[in-house]
Design a protein around this motif. Structure first.
Motif, PDB file in Angstrom:
ATOM      1  N   SER A  95       0.828  -1.206   0.000  1.00 29.46           N
ATOM      2  CA  SER A  95       0.000   0.000   0.000  1.00 29.46           C
ATOM      3  C   SER A  95       0.863   1.257   0.000  1.00 29.46           C
ATOM      4  O   SER A  95       0.535   2.254  -0.642  1.00 29.46           O
ATOM      5  N   SER A  96       2.005   1.214   0.699  1.00 33.35           N
ATOM      6  CA  SER A  96       2.912   2.362   0.723  1.00 33.35           C
ATOM      7  C   SER A  96       3.495   2.638  -0.656  1.00 33.35           C
ATOM      8  O   SER A  96       3.713   3.792  -1.029  1.00 33.35           O
ATOM      9  N   ALA A  97       3.755   1.579  -1.405  1.00 33.63           N
ATOM     10  CA  ALA A  97       4.305   1.750  -2.752  1.00 33.63           C
ATOM     11  C   ALA A  97       3.329   2.523  -3.643  1.00 33.63           C
ATOM     12  O   ALA A  97       3.739   3.379  -4.431  1.00 33.63           O
ATOM     13  N   ILE A  98       2.038   2.218  -3.498  1.00 34.63           N
ATOM     14  CA  ILE A  98       1.022   2.930  -4.285  1.00 34.63           C
ATOM     15  C   ILE A  98       1.010   4.401  -3.918  1.00 34.63           C
ATOM     16  O   ILE A  98       0.946   5.282  -4.785  1.00 34.63           O
ATOM     17  N   TRP A  99       1.073   4.673  -2.625  1.00 33.97           N
ATOM     18  CA  TRP A  99       1.048   6.066  -2.185  1.00 33.97           C
ATOM     19  C   TRP A  99       2.283   6.827  -2.642  1.00 33.97           C
ATOM     20  O   TRP A  99       2.201   8.000  -3.000  1.00 33.97           O
ATOM     21  N   ARG A 100       3.436   6.204  -2.584  1.00 31.20           N
ATOM     22  CA  ARG A 100       4.654   6.891  -3.029  1.00 31.20           C
ATOM     23  C   ARG A 100       4.553   7.280  -4.505  1.00 31.20           C
ATOM     24  O   ARG A 100       5.026   8.335  -4.904  1.00 31.20           O
ATOM     25  N   GLU A 101       3.923   6.420  -5.291  1.00 31.17           N
ATOM     26  CA  GLU A 101       3.803   6.677  -6.718  1.00 31.17           C
ATOM     27  C   GLU A 101       2.675   7.652  -7.048  1.00 31.17           C
ATOM     28  O   GLU A 101       2.820   8.505  -7.916  1.00 31.17           O
ATOM     29  N   GLN A 102       1.560   7.520  -6.356  1.00 32.50           N
ATOM     30  CA  GLN A 102       0.356   8.251  -6.756  1.00 32.50           C
ATOM     31  C   GLN A 102      -0.083   9.345  -5.783  1.00 32.50           C
ATOM     32  O   GLN A 102      -0.883  10.205  -6.163  1.00 32.50           O
ATOM     33  N   ALA A 103       0.423   9.324  -4.562  1.00 30.35           N
ATOM     34  CA  ALA A 103       0.033  10.349  -3.578  1.00 30.35           C
ATOM     35  C   ALA A 103       1.232  10.737  -2.728  1.00 30.35           C
ATOM     36  O   ALA A 103       1.222  10.585  -1.505  1.00 30.35           O
ATOM     37  N   PRO A 104       2.298  11.242  -3.345  1.00 30.89           N
ATOM     38  CA  PRO A 104       3.493  11.595  -2.570  1.00 30.89           C
ATOM     39  C   PRO A 104       3.232  12.670  -1.522  1.00 30.89           C
ATOM     40  O   PRO A 104       3.955  12.761  -0.533  1.00 30.89           O
ATOM     41  N   GLU A 105       2.187  13.480  -1.710  1.00 28.16           N
ATOM     42  CA  GLU A 105       1.848  14.507  -0.721  1.00 28.16           C
ATOM     43  C   GLU A 105       1.550  13.885   0.643  1.00 28.16           C
ATOM     44  O   GLU A 105       1.824  14.470   1.688  1.00 28.16           O
ATOM     45  N   LEU A 106       0.937  12.706   0.617  1.00 30.52           N
ATOM     46  CA  LEU A 106       0.529  12.051   1.853  1.00 30.52           C
ATOM     47  C   LEU A 106       1.496  10.972   2.308  1.00 30.52           C
ATOM     48  O   LEU A 106       1.512  10.605   3.481  1.00 30.52           O
ATOM     49  N   ALA A 107       2.299  10.456   1.397  1.00 29.38           N
ATOM     50  CA  ALA A 107       3.196   9.357   1.738  1.00 29.38           C
ATOM     51  C   ALA A 107       4.142   9.729   2.870  1.00 29.38           C
ATOM     52  O   ALA A 107       4.437   8.921   3.749  1.00 29.38           O
ATOM     53  N   ALA A 108       4.616  10.974   2.881  1.00 31.30           N
ATOM     54  CA  ALA A 108       5.560  11.397   3.908  1.00 31.30           C
ATOM     55  C   ALA A 108       4.931  11.466   5.292  1.00 31.30           C
ATOM     56  O   ALA A 108       5.623  11.402   6.301  1.00 31.30           O
ATOM     57  N   ALA A 109       3.607  11.606   5.337  1.00 30.62           N
ATOM     58  CA  ALA A 109       2.925  11.726   6.617  1.00 30.62           C
ATOM     59  C   ALA A 109       2.602  10.378   7.242  1.00 30.62           C
ATOM     60  O   ALA A 109       2.205  10.303   8.394  1.00 30.62           O
TER      61      ALA A 109
END
Length: 214
Positions: A95-109
């Protein structure tokens, strides 16, 4: 119940026809909305991102999302995208991989993904989005508060919070049951449907994501 399951299966089958193409497309730009089940959606200069999600889920175009449609849309996401190794479960790494690719704004949080290992104490399973994070710098934005700008729920881990048995994996059954619970929270009048007008927060997000007019 069986009728509902059949309806979900039919909708998922239709969504799957475009799932592969969507998974291969380049990362979209534009304002972000995170669906109730953790799928990133983007808006553009015409369509607010929450409307992009809503239109994708509203398969029959009647202006509201039925229970079956609400479950089918993320189930398609689970099958075609989240479960990247096709083992029938989703881990925090996936799930983190998806966020890093598609939602980097939230991945860091997000908290760092937990690597697969034997379950520990329940408190170390799914992070409680309401719990204070003492290790974070006080100057950094609070993750649950950030979600108010991108999502209908203040859930920092919308996928892994479905891990009800604290196995560090989310099964398809857990994910589907989680979708049903979240639909019930949005279906405030218990009529079996969700419309953006039913939620003040949805309307606020719609307003935030609406491009300014000259």
């Amino acid at each position: 119940m069986r009728t509902g399951a059949v309806a979900v299966a039919v909708i998922v089958a239709g969504l799957a026809l475009t799932g592969a193409a969507q998974a291969q497309r380049s990362v979209p730009s534009g304002p972000l909305f995170l669906s109730p089940m953790g799928e990133p959606f983007r808006g553009d200069h015409v369509t607010p991102p929450i409307r992009t999600w809503f239109n994708a889920a509203d398969q029959d175009g009647d202006g509201r999302i039925s229970r079956a449609e609400f479950v089918a849309q993320p189930l398609n996401f689970f099958l075609t995208t989240l479960d990247s190794n096709r083992d029938g479960t989703v881990t925090s790494l996936e799930s983190s991989a998806i966020w890093r690719e598609q939602a980097p704004e939230l991945a860091a949080a997000r908290p760092p993904p937990a690597r697969a290992r034997p379950p520990r104490q329940p408190s170390s399973g799914t992070p409680d989005p309401r719990a204070p994070r003492a290790s974070r710098n006080s100057a950094e934005p609070d993750p649950p508060a950030m979600m108010a700008h991108f999502a209908l729920f203040d859930i920092v881990e919308p996928v892994m919070s479905c891990d009800t048995d604290l196995s560090r994996r989310v099964t398809q059954a857990e994910y589907e049951a989680c979708a049903l619970r979240r639909f019930a929270l949005l279906d405030t009048d218990a009529d079996g449907y969700f419309a953006l007008e039913d939620s003040p927060r949805a309307m606020a997000l719609l307003e935030i994501g609406t491009p300014a007019r000259d």
